[in-house]
Write an enzyme that holds these catalytic residues in place. Structure first.
Site, PDB file in Angstrom:
ATOM      1  N   LYS A   1       0.871  -1.167   0.000  1.00  0.00           N
ATOM      2  CA  LYS A   1       0.000   0.000   0.000  1.00  0.00           C
ATOM      3  C   LYS A   1       0.905   1.213   0.000  1.00  0.00           C
ATOM      4  O   LYS A   1       1.645   1.463   0.956  1.00  0.00           O
ATOM      5  CB  LYS A   1      -0.912   0.026   1.216  1.00  0.00           C
ATOM      6  CG  LYS A   1      -1.871   1.220   1.179  1.00  0.00           C
ATOM      7  CD  LYS A   1      -2.573   1.440   2.492  1.00  0.00           C
ATOM      8  CE  LYS A   1      -3.359   2.759   2.416  1.00  0.00           C
ATOM      9  NZ  LYS A   1      -3.821   3.204   3.743  1.00  0.00           N
TER      10      LYS A   1
ATOM     11  N   GLY B   1      -8.615   9.222   9.321  1.00  0.00           N
ATOM     12  CA  GLY B   1      -9.020   9.285  10.717  1.00  0.00           C
ATOM     13  C   GLY B   1     -10.023  10.352  11.063  1.00  0.00           C
ATOM     14  O   GLY B   1     -10.376  10.527  12.235  1.00  0.00           O
TER      15      GLY B   1
ATOM     16  N   ALA C   1      -9.923   5.639   3.861  1.00  0.00           N
ATOM     17  CA  ALA C   1      -9.846   6.800   4.757  1.00  0.00           C
ATOM     18  C   ALA C   1     -11.142   7.599   4.799  1.00  0.00           C
ATOM     19  O   ALA C   1     -11.767   7.859   3.769  1.00  0.00           O
ATOM     20  CB  ALA C   1      -8.701   7.746   4.403  1.00  0.00           C
ATOM     21  N   GLY C   2     -11.524   7.980   6.026  1.00  0.00           N
ATOM     22  CA  GLY C   2     -12.635   8.889   6.238  1.00  0.00           C
ATOM     23  C   GLY C   2     -13.939   8.242   6.647  1.00  0.00           C
ATOM     24  O   GLY C   2     -14.804   8.905   7.219  1.00  0.00           O
TER      25      GLY C   2
ATOM     26  N   ASN D   1      -9.870   1.634   9.262  1.00  0.00           N
ATOM     27  CA  ASN D   1      -9.058   1.402  10.443  1.00  0.00           C
ATOM     28  C   ASN D   1      -9.581   2.174  11.655  1.00  0.00           C
ATOM     29  O   ASN D   1     -10.111   1.602  12.602  1.00  0.00           O
ATOM     30  CB  ASN D   1      -7.605   1.754  10.156  1.00  0.00           C
ATOM     31  CG  ASN D   1      -6.659   1.423  11.303  1.00  0.00           C
ATOM     32  OD1 ASN D   1      -5.477   1.698  11.235  1.00  0.00           O
ATOM     33  ND2 ASN D   1      -7.147   0.828  12.378  1.00  0.00           N
ATOM     34  N   THR D   2      -9.455   3.508  11.625  1.00  0.00           N
ATOM     35  CA  THR D   2      -9.765   4.320  12.802  1.00  0.00           C
ATOM     36  C   THR D   2     -11.192   4.114  13.293  1.00  0.00           C
ATOM     37  O   THR D   2     -11.431   4.018  14.506  1.00  0.00           O
ATOM     38  CB  THR D   2      -9.538   5.813  12.496  1.00  0.00           C
ATOM     39  OG1 THR D   2      -8.221   6.006  12.006  1.00  0.00           O
ATOM     40  CG2 THR D   2      -9.728   6.650  13.750  1.00  0.00           C
TER      41      THR D   2
END
EC number: 2.8.1.10
Length: 273
Positions: free
Chosen positions: A114, A175, A201-202, A223-224
């Site tokens: 990645k 995040g 992301a987001g 992830n976050t």
């Protein structure tokens, strides 16, 4: 009621660089409160691809000591990432380390990376020029490159043309939990891509995960939103279900949006007094 003969994951697989996966949800390993919570969440999500920040493992950054050994890599596919790299040169070097790390953990044929080139520490937005430069070199070296990019349709096409295995446009900053702020551009990328499109992301909620899949994305990387949830295991379960639901809705085909009402009950053959 009509039901699927087999679970969606068995009839609608994801293929990246010739490798097939049952799950369309990828997850990360950062930001969890402890390794046990991370392990349980990854299992609950149903994911098969898990990202690992190579630099943070190599440097034994806080929270990453022993990370590579904490998961069962016979069941999960490692996606080494170049997080923390600010230039193309750094990212290329770290990608090479990531490939060696995967080999040490028994994944001899793992050439995935990645690619992240992020010089901006405040907004964590990827550098388009550095990303393209690094991608060109890594493809030449035999890597299956999964580049993290802003939702730029022209850059996505350029990266595809140089040989990247996917493109990974951001929904909103890493995040941030802002959701799909770039939905219109992501839709253009999806419509024009001939490689898998992974929204990265987001995403903050399962409804946003489902929305991303309903747009036609091939996969999500989250992830976050999982790791920092009050109950990461429950959130991981929800994200896995939302990913499947969004994909199934996309395959089903939504009704057209209309400016006027359309009765759901028939207007003919009704009982009259």
């Amino acid at each position: 009621m009509q039901t699927l003969d087999k679970p969606l994951s068995q009839t609608d697989t994801l293929t990246i660089a010739g490798r097939t996966f049952q799950s369309r949800l990828m997850t990360g390993t950062g930001k969890y409160r402890n390794f046990e919570q991370m392990r349980q969440s990854i299992v609950a999500s149903g994911c098969e691809i898990v990202t690992v920040a190579v630099r943070r493992v190599q440097t034994h950054a806080p929270g990453h000591e022993g990370l590579a050994e904490a998961l069962d890599w016979t069941k999960l596919w490692m996606l080494p990432n170049t997080a923390g790299c600010q230039t193309a040169e750094e990212a290329i070097r770290v990608a090479r380390l990531g490939r060696e790390m995967a080999k040490l953990l028994g994944q001899e044929d793992n050439n995935f990376v990645k690619l992240e080139v992020i010089p901006d520490s405040k907004y964590l937005l990827p550098d388009p020029i550095g990303t393209l430069e690094a991608a060109e070199q890594l493809v030449k070296e035999g890597f299956a490159v999964l580049p993290y990019i802003n939702a730029d349709p022209l850059l996505a096409k350029r990266l595809e043309l140089v040989g990247c295995a996917t493109v990974m446009p951001l929904g909103s900053p890493i995040g941030s939990g802002q959701g799909l702020r770039n939905a219109a551009n992501i839709q253009i990328i999806i419509e024009n891509a001939s490689v898998p499109v992974v929204i990265d992301a987001g995403i903050g909620t399962p409804s946003e995960a489902a929305q991303g899949m309903e747009l036609g994305a091939d996969a999500l990387l989250i992830n976050t939103a999982i790791a920092q949830a009050q109950d990461p295991v429950k959130m991981a379960t929800a994200m896995g279900m939302a990913t499947d639901a969004g994909r199934l809705a996309y395959l089903a085909g939504r009704i057209p949006v209309k400016a006027y009402a359309s009765a759901s009950s028939p207007q003919t053959g009704t009982i009259t007094s």
